[in-house]
Design a protein around this motif. Sequence first.
Motif, PDB file in Angstrom:
ATOM      1  N   ARG A 220       0.849  -1.195   0.000  1.00  8.90           N
ATOM      2  CA  ARG A 220       0.000   0.000   0.000  1.00  8.90           C
ATOM      3  C   ARG A 220       0.882   1.242   0.000  1.00  8.90           C
ATOM      4  N   LEU A 221       0.537   2.189  -0.853  1.00 12.41           N
ATOM      5  CA  LEU A 221       1.226   3.474  -0.915  1.00 12.41           C
ATOM      6  C   LEU A 221       0.204   4.591  -0.755  1.00 12.41           C
ATOM      7  N   THR A 222       0.487   5.513   0.158  1.00 11.07           N
ATOM      8  CA  THR A 222      -0.316   6.723   0.314  1.00 11.07           C
ATOM      9  C   THR A 222       0.595   7.924   0.136  1.00 11.07           C
ATOM     10  N   ILE A 223       0.191   8.858  -0.717  1.00  8.69           N
ATOM     11  CA  ILE A 223       0.958  10.079  -0.950  1.00  8.69           C
ATOM     12  C   ILE A 223       0.106  11.270  -0.532  1.00  8.69           C
ATOM     13  N   VAL A 239       3.633   6.737 -10.422  1.00 11.74           N
ATOM     14  CA  VAL A 239       3.374   5.597  -9.550  1.00 11.74           C
ATOM     15  C   VAL A 239       3.076   4.377 -10.414  1.00 11.74           C
ATOM     16  N   ASP A 240       3.816   3.304 -10.181  1.00 15.05           N
ATOM     17  CA  ASP A 240       3.590   2.031 -10.872  1.00 15.05           C
ATOM     18  C   ASP A 240       3.120   0.990  -9.863  1.00 15.05           C
ATOM     19  N   LEU A 241       1.907   0.468 -10.065  1.00 15.65           N
ATOM     20  CA  LEU A 241       1.403  -0.647  -9.265  1.00 15.65           C
ATOM     21  C   LEU A 241       1.793  -1.921 -10.003  1.00 15.65           C
ATOM     22  N   VAL A 242       2.918  -2.520  -9.579  1.00 14.40           N
ATOM     23  CA  VAL A 242       3.527  -3.605 -10.354  1.00 14.40           C
ATOM     24  C   VAL A 242       3.179  -4.990  -9.831  1.00 14.40           C
ATOM     25  N   GLY A 243       2.616  -5.064  -8.625  1.00 12.64           N
ATOM     26  CA  GLY A 243       2.307  -6.363  -8.047  1.00 12.64           C
ATOM     27  C   GLY A 243       0.820  -6.543  -7.831  1.00 12.64           C
ATOM     28  N   GLU A 244       0.361  -7.779  -7.917  1.00 11.69           N
ATOM     29  CA  GLU A 244      -1.062  -8.074  -7.763  1.00 11.69           C
ATOM     30  C   GLU A 244      -1.548  -7.632  -6.381  1.00 11.69           C
ATOM     31  N   GLY A 245      -2.702  -6.951  -6.377  1.00 13.44           N
ATOM     32  CA  GLY A 245      -3.286  -6.499  -5.117  1.00 13.44           C
ATOM     33  C   GLY A 245      -2.675  -5.234  -4.551  1.00 13.44           C
ATOM     34  N   ALA A 246      -1.792  -4.573  -5.270  1.00 13.32           N
ATOM     35  CA  ALA A 246      -1.207  -3.322  -4.785  1.00 13.32           C
ATOM     36  C   ALA A 246      -2.283  -2.234  -4.717  1.00 13.32           C
ATOM     37  N   ASP A 247      -2.131  -1.314  -3.745  1.00 13.04           N
ATOM     38  CA  ASP A 247      -3.137  -0.279  -3.507  1.00 13.04           C
ATOM     39  C   ASP A 247      -2.463   1.085  -3.400  1.00 13.04           C
ATOM     40  N   PHE A 248      -3.124   2.111  -3.925  1.00 13.79           N
ATOM     41  CA  PHE A 248      -2.552   3.463  -3.932  1.00 13.79           C
ATOM     42  C   PHE A 248      -3.631   4.487  -3.601  1.00 13.79           C
ATOM     43  N   THR A 249      -3.267   5.452  -2.729  1.00 10.19           N
ATOM     44  CA  THR A 249      -4.137   6.580  -2.392  1.00 10.19           C
ATOM     45  C   THR A 249      -3.349   7.870  -2.533  1.00 10.19           C
ATOM     46  N   TYR A 250      -3.938   8.843  -3.211  1.00 11.03           N
ATOM     47  CA  TYR A 250      -3.344  10.184  -3.302  1.00 11.03           C
ATOM     48  C   TYR A 250      -4.301  11.189  -2.693  1.00 11.03           C
ATOM     49  N   ARG A 251      -3.779  12.035  -1.813  1.00 18.69           N
ATOM     50  CA  ARG A 251      -4.541  13.162  -1.276  1.00 18.69           C
ATOM     51  C   ARG A 251      -3.669  14.408  -1.411  1.00 18.69           C
ATOM     52  N   GLY A 252      -4.162  15.384  -2.138  1.00 20.01           N
ATOM     53  CA  GLY A 252      -3.347  16.557  -2.408  1.00 20.01           C
ATOM     54  C   GLY A 252      -4.104  17.851  -2.277  1.00 20.01           C
ATOM     55  N   LEU A 253      -3.379  18.899  -1.857  1.00 23.72           N
ATOM     56  CA  LEU A 253      -3.942  20.240  -1.710  1.00 23.72           C
ATOM     57  C   LEU A 253      -3.018  21.239  -2.388  1.00 23.72           C
ATOM     58  N   ILE A 254      -3.578  22.012  -3.312  1.00 22.47           N
ATOM     59  CA  ILE A 254      -2.875  23.163  -3.878  1.00 22.47           C
ATOM     60  C   ILE A 254      -3.574  24.400  -3.346  1.00 22.47           C
ATOM     61  N   ALA A 255      -2.850  25.212  -2.589  1.00 23.32           N
ATOM     62  CA  ALA A 255      -3.411  26.447  -2.043  1.00 23.32           C
ATOM     63  C   ALA A 255      -2.523  27.597  -2.497  1.00 23.32           C
ATOM     64  N   GLY A 256      -2.974  28.312  -3.500  1.00 25.55           N
ATOM     65  CA  GLY A 256      -2.144  29.340  -4.100  1.00 25.55           C
ATOM     66  C   GLY A 256      -2.447  30.720  -3.564  1.00 25.55           C
ATOM     67  N   PRO A 257      -1.482  31.343  -2.837  1.00 26.51           N
ATOM     68  CA  PRO A 257      -1.674  32.736  -2.447  1.00 26.51           C
ATOM     69  C   PRO A 257      -1.605  33.648  -3.662  1.00 26.51           C
ATOM     70  N   GLU A 258      -1.634  34.921  -3.459  1.00 32.72           N
ATOM     71  CA  GLU A 258      -1.732  35.886  -4.553  1.00 32.72           C
ATOM     72  C   GLU A 258      -0.625  35.679  -5.590  1.00 32.72           C
ATOM     73  N   ASP A 259      -1.045  35.514  -6.855  1.00 34.07           N
ATOM     74  CA  ASP A 259      -0.159  35.408  -8.023  1.00 34.07           C
ATOM     75  C   ASP A 259       0.717  34.156  -8.025  1.00 34.07           C
ATOM     76  N   ALA A 260       0.432  33.180  -7.188  1.00 36.69           N
ATOM     77  CA  ALA A 260       1.220  31.952  -7.170  1.00 36.69           C
ATOM     78  C   ALA A 260       0.836  31.050  -8.339  1.00 36.69           C
ATOM     79  N   HIS A 261       1.768  30.173  -8.707  1.00 36.37           N
ATOM     80  CA  HIS A 261       1.511  29.172  -9.749  1.00 36.37           C
ATOM     81  C   HIS A 261       1.912  27.811  -9.198  1.00 36.37           C
ATOM     82  N   ALA A 262       0.988  26.836  -9.238  1.00 31.56           N
ATOM     83  CA  ALA A 262       1.281  25.481  -8.761  1.00 31.56           C
ATOM     84  C   ALA A 262       0.687  24.481  -9.735  1.00 31.56           C
ATOM     85  N   ASP A 263       1.474  23.465 -10.066  1.00 31.65           N
ATOM     86  CA  ASP A 263       1.080  22.464 -11.052  1.00 31.65           C
ATOM     87  C   ASP A 263       1.524  21.099 -10.541  1.00 31.65           C
TER      88      ASP A 263
END
Length: 403
Positions: A220-223, A239-263
Amino acid sequence: MTSRLLEALLPAVAPDVVAAWQKSARARLEREGLPHRRIEAWRTTDPAPFFARLAEAGPAKAPEPPSDAWVLNGDGTWTWPAVVRSGLRCRPLADACLDGGAVASWAEGEVGRGGLADVTRACAVAGGVLEVDGIFDEPVRVWRRPVSGSGVLLPLVVVLAPGARVVVEDHGIVSGTILSAGHAVVGADAELHWVRHTAKRLGETWWQDSQSFSVEAGARLTIHVAVTGAAWHRQDLAVDLVGEGADFTYRGLIAGPEDAHADVRLALRHLASGTTSRQVHRGLHGRGARGVFTGLVHVAEGVRAVKSDQELRALMLAAGASALCQPQLEILADDVACSHGATVGQLDEQAVFYLRARGLDEAVARALLAAAFARPALEGLSAPTIRAIRADLAEAGLAEEES
């Protein structure tokens, strides 16, 4: 541009095994060039200003790490924490490469190949490996210092033995122009929770980072990625799920203050049967800020019983803000259940009115609603990390800091 950047950053002396991967990475860069906007993966972000700053910028600023941190110094040496826990081992990347296997494959560019990772390989005098063989309930904090006189962080490779479990908080610089890359191997039935929270000093940080992950059978991988304090940020995740039964969770937050750029760009490949994944993204964008999240899900031909979900949402909190949420699917198999959804909008004015009717002023009402909107992206983080993220949001005027 490629030659000028490498001449500015390339170290003069490196161990033989490091010099070999530097030479290979540099040859690929000279042949293929640096990332640019004509490449589909970079259509939403122009990397040229970043590379110009990186070639000319002085050393990035690094805070003093806490006493419990594992510190990867800019010369490739490790500084151990005050108390060393059994089951954790750190060593130079060059030494680990001599053993071959997954670590050598990444260093030599066979895994995680790409513009950002190759620039880091070409410019790094060394690197570090953190090996985990045990179960750890408390987070392992890793701090990376820059190569002397630059903003290049040495590559970090994390290797989990079968059955291991750990939370790795990958910290770095708080201000400057920063380039970094790394890789992780999650062994069979192991669990890795990888956390990246960017700078607190708003407006001072430009950061490009490339991370790749290989998840084996039953693992299991959580990012968690929280971009809350950078003026300019590009995060590539593969992310490569290369094995049987592998599990992945991604939780992400982009919070851009004034004039910020996030990708943030996530490329996920389901390469084995019975693999599962979920992606939860939240974006909060202030005046003139721009946020982009691209989530690609690839299901390989011939795999079965794959399940994948994507939930991508963003709020534009002020005039001039913009957001782009892009779910993408490449499905080459039949026995698959994939769902995806993306929404971009503004705060519900009726909800704002409801809170104001109960005695809150408008700014506090909007900040509380924004904080509630971001909460799903923070699930599973430690209390200190959540407090730090909320403090960043409050300082940027994007959300209310909760007590």
